[in-house]
Design a protein around this motif. Structure first.
Motif, PDB file in Angstrom:
ATOM      1  N   GLY A 138      24.751  30.010  -8.840  1.00 26.47           N
ATOM      2  CA  GLY A 138      25.519  29.939  -9.834  1.00 26.47           C
ATOM      3  C   GLY A 138      25.718  28.904 -11.292  1.00 26.47           C
ATOM      4  O   GLY A 138      25.390  28.638 -12.305  1.00 26.47           O
ATOM      5  N   ALA A 139      26.450  28.930 -10.605  1.00 27.86           N
ATOM      6  CA  ALA A 139      27.211  27.931 -11.366  1.00 27.86           C
ATOM      7  C   ALA A 139      26.116  26.042 -12.036  1.00 27.86           C
ATOM      8  O   ALA A 139      25.664  25.843 -13.046  1.00 27.86           O
ATOM      9  CB  ALA A 139      28.329  26.207 -11.394  1.00 27.86           C
ATOM     10  N   ILE A 188      22.925  26.494 -12.386  1.00 25.98           N
ATOM     11  CA  ILE A 188      21.442  27.023 -12.693  1.00 25.98           C
ATOM     12  C   ILE A 188      21.904  27.222 -14.067  1.00 25.98           C
ATOM     13  O   ILE A 188      21.379  27.232 -15.500  1.00 25.98           O
ATOM     14  CB  ILE A 188      21.203  28.782 -12.407  1.00 25.98           C
ATOM     15  N   LEU A 189      23.316  27.881 -14.428  1.00 26.83           N
ATOM     16  CA  LEU A 189      23.739  27.563 -15.838  1.00 26.83           C
ATOM     17  C   LEU A 189      24.595  26.919 -16.452  1.00 26.83           C
ATOM     18  O   LEU A 189      23.531  26.654 -17.590  1.00 26.83           O
ATOM     19  CB  LEU A 189      25.260  29.083 -15.681  1.00 26.83           C
ATOM     20  N   VAL A 190      24.078  25.469 -16.021  1.00 32.26           N
ATOM     21  CA  VAL A 190      24.918  24.177 -16.587  1.00 32.26           C
ATOM     22  C   VAL A 190      23.182  23.803 -17.162  1.00 32.26           C
ATOM     23  O   VAL A 190      22.568  23.292 -18.128  1.00 32.26           O
ATOM     24  CB  VAL A 190      25.298  23.276 -15.554  1.00 32.26           C
ATOM     25  N   LEU A 202      20.373  26.269 -17.234  1.00 32.90           N
ATOM     26  CA  LEU A 202      20.469  26.770 -19.037  1.00 32.90           C
ATOM     27  C   LEU A 202      20.874  25.717 -20.300  1.00 32.90           C
ATOM     28  O   LEU A 202      20.142  25.814 -21.047  1.00 32.90           O
ATOM     29  CB  LEU A 202      20.531  28.196 -18.845  1.00 32.90           C
ATOM     30  N   PHE A 203      22.592  25.244 -19.973  1.00 31.30           N
ATOM     31  CA  PHE A 203      23.355  25.219 -20.979  1.00 31.30           C
ATOM     32  C   PHE A 203      22.290  23.627 -21.785  1.00 31.30           C
ATOM     33  O   PHE A 203      22.018  23.313 -22.461  1.00 31.30           O
ATOM     34  CB  PHE A 203      24.544  24.996 -20.857  1.00 31.30           C
ATOM     35  N   LYS A 204      22.056  22.938 -20.684  1.00 29.07           N
ATOM     36  CA  LYS A 204      21.080  21.725 -20.212  1.00 29.07           C
ATOM     37  C   LYS A 204      19.945  21.900 -20.969  1.00 29.07           C
ATOM     38  O   LYS A 204      19.568  20.655 -22.408  1.00 29.07           O
ATOM     39  CB  LYS A 204      21.137  21.326 -18.799  1.00 29.07           C
ATOM     40  N   ARG A 236      19.509  23.728 -23.681  1.00 27.55           N
ATOM     41  CA  ARG A 236      19.587  23.976 -25.227  1.00 27.55           C
ATOM     42  C   ARG A 236      20.508  22.673 -25.525  1.00 27.55           C
ATOM     43  O   ARG A 236      20.397  22.870 -26.963  1.00 27.55           O
ATOM     44  CB  ARG A 236      20.387  25.075 -25.229  1.00 27.55           C
ATOM     45  N   GLN A 252      26.314  19.111 -13.808  1.00 31.28           N
ATOM     46  CA  GLN A 252      25.327  19.662 -12.433  1.00 31.28           C
ATOM     47  C   GLN A 252      25.111  18.557 -11.384  1.00 31.28           C
ATOM     48  O   GLN A 252      25.284  19.361 -10.805  1.00 31.28           O
ATOM     49  CB  GLN A 252      23.848  20.388 -13.232  1.00 31.28           C
TER      50      GLN A 252
END
Length: 351
Positions: free
Chosen positions: A23-24, A26-28, A30-32, A34, A48
């Protein structure tokens, strides 16, 4: 608490940790996507990578527990195989993050105005160099010795060279395309020898991708460019306007003034390059017209802008010709009927 319950709790804990890491990561990711700042991109790549490597080690530890668990009956899997698999996965993750970072750097440089061809070729060279470095550093860990690689590069290279002559020919031709630079990515190219015309979208190791003007991709082997002529209209300095004014024979006395007015019109047109050839001359007696050559170059090389400039010139030509009371000729014949006086010609018939 029994031994079975302890193992179940351990497995559940490791599974929960793995799920949190996924999960972490995947969040990274997504931030990457943007993230726009370069230093932020590097930080996110490192975070990541750390999360994914920790995930691999967690899964390796979980697999080792399962292998040593008699109830799981996974004794056929060796500990060495698990260690090699985990090491290989971590190396692949590191390479993947490095390659993504290089791709991001290439896109950033292209956005800043760098040459796309040079940027992409440099990225490929960096990727190959990094991959070879990892191979030499960690090859021994996987049973691939340097001496074996050198032997493969000798005897194996000869075998590959004989079996893949076309591949090697395309590869070295691609290198020559980079050094000679007959065209770059984004250039409009065409070949008078072959039916090749379009915009270069990619120059690869083996093939060059060209998007034709009907938006169809055309894949051309690089070796083909060593044996054909390639025209690069994108590098033209001017576009040419070349036409012929065909006037009627009865307007012969108006040819001189029309030529002078056409020349003055072109010399006063700010879209015409006055440093290039500008020719307006009566140059031929046609079958049904007196021909005036009009030849000049526009300052622009853009197709749409050139069409606009050419249209303005053509409309001015019509205006000048009609302004002198002349008109344009069209193909015609004079028909003489047998038995009628030769001094009485019939009316001309248009073809």
């Amino acid at each position: 608490m029994t031994m079975t319950e302890d193992r179940f709790t351990t497995y559940l804990s490791l599974g929960g940790v793995a799920a949190l890491l996924v999960g972490a990561a995947i969040l990274v990711a997504l931030f990457k996507r943007r993230g726009r700042k370069w230093h932020m991109s590097i930080t996110l790549h490192l975070i990541q990578l750390a999360l994914l490597c920790t995930l691999v080690l967690t899964l390796r530890h979980l697999a080792l527990l399962l292998v040593h668990d008699e109830a799981a009956d996974l004794g056929f899997i060796s500990e060495r195989a698990l260690n090699l698999t985990a090491s290989f996965a971590i190396i692949c993750l590191v390479l993947n993050q490095l390659f993504e970072l290089i791709n991001r750097l290439v896109r950033r440089q292209i956005q800043k105005g760098s040459d796309p061809t040079s940027s992409r070729v440099l990225s490929r060279v960096l990727k190959v160099a990094i991959a070879l470095t990892f191979l030499f550093l960690f090859g021994e860990h996987f049973g691939i010795g340097i001496s074996g690689l050198l032997a493969f590069g000798g005897l194996g290279g000869i075998a590959i060279g004989l079996a893949g002559q076309n591949i090697l020919s395309n590869f070295f031709s691609g290198m020559m395309l980079y050094f000679d630079r007959p065209f770059n990515i984004g250039d409009w190219v065409r070949s008078p020898d072959r039916k090749i015309e379009g915009v270069v979208s990619e120059i690869g190791w083996r093939i060059t991708k060209i998007i034709t003007f009907d938006n169809r991709p055309l894949y051309v082997p690089n070796s083909l460019f060593t044996s054909i002529s390639v025209e690069n209209p994108s590098r033209m300095t001017n576009r040419r306007i070349s036409t012929t004014l065909g006037l009627r024979y009865e307007d012969a006395d108006k040819i001189g003034p029309i030529i002078e007015d056409v020349r003055k019109m072109l010399q006063g047109n700010d879209k015409i390059d006055q440093t290039q050839d500008l020719l307006v001359y009566f140059n031929a007696f046609g079958e049904s017209s007196l021909n005036i050559m009009v030849y000049c170059f526009t300052k622009t090389t853009g197709w749409a802008a050139w069409l606009q400039a050419q249209q303005e010139v053509y409309l001015k030509l019509i205006e000048i010709v009609h302004g002198h009371g002349a008109d344009f000729a069209f193909p015609s014949q004079t028909l003489y009927v047998e038995g009628e006086p030769a001094t009485r010609p019939a009316a001309p018939l248009s073809q």
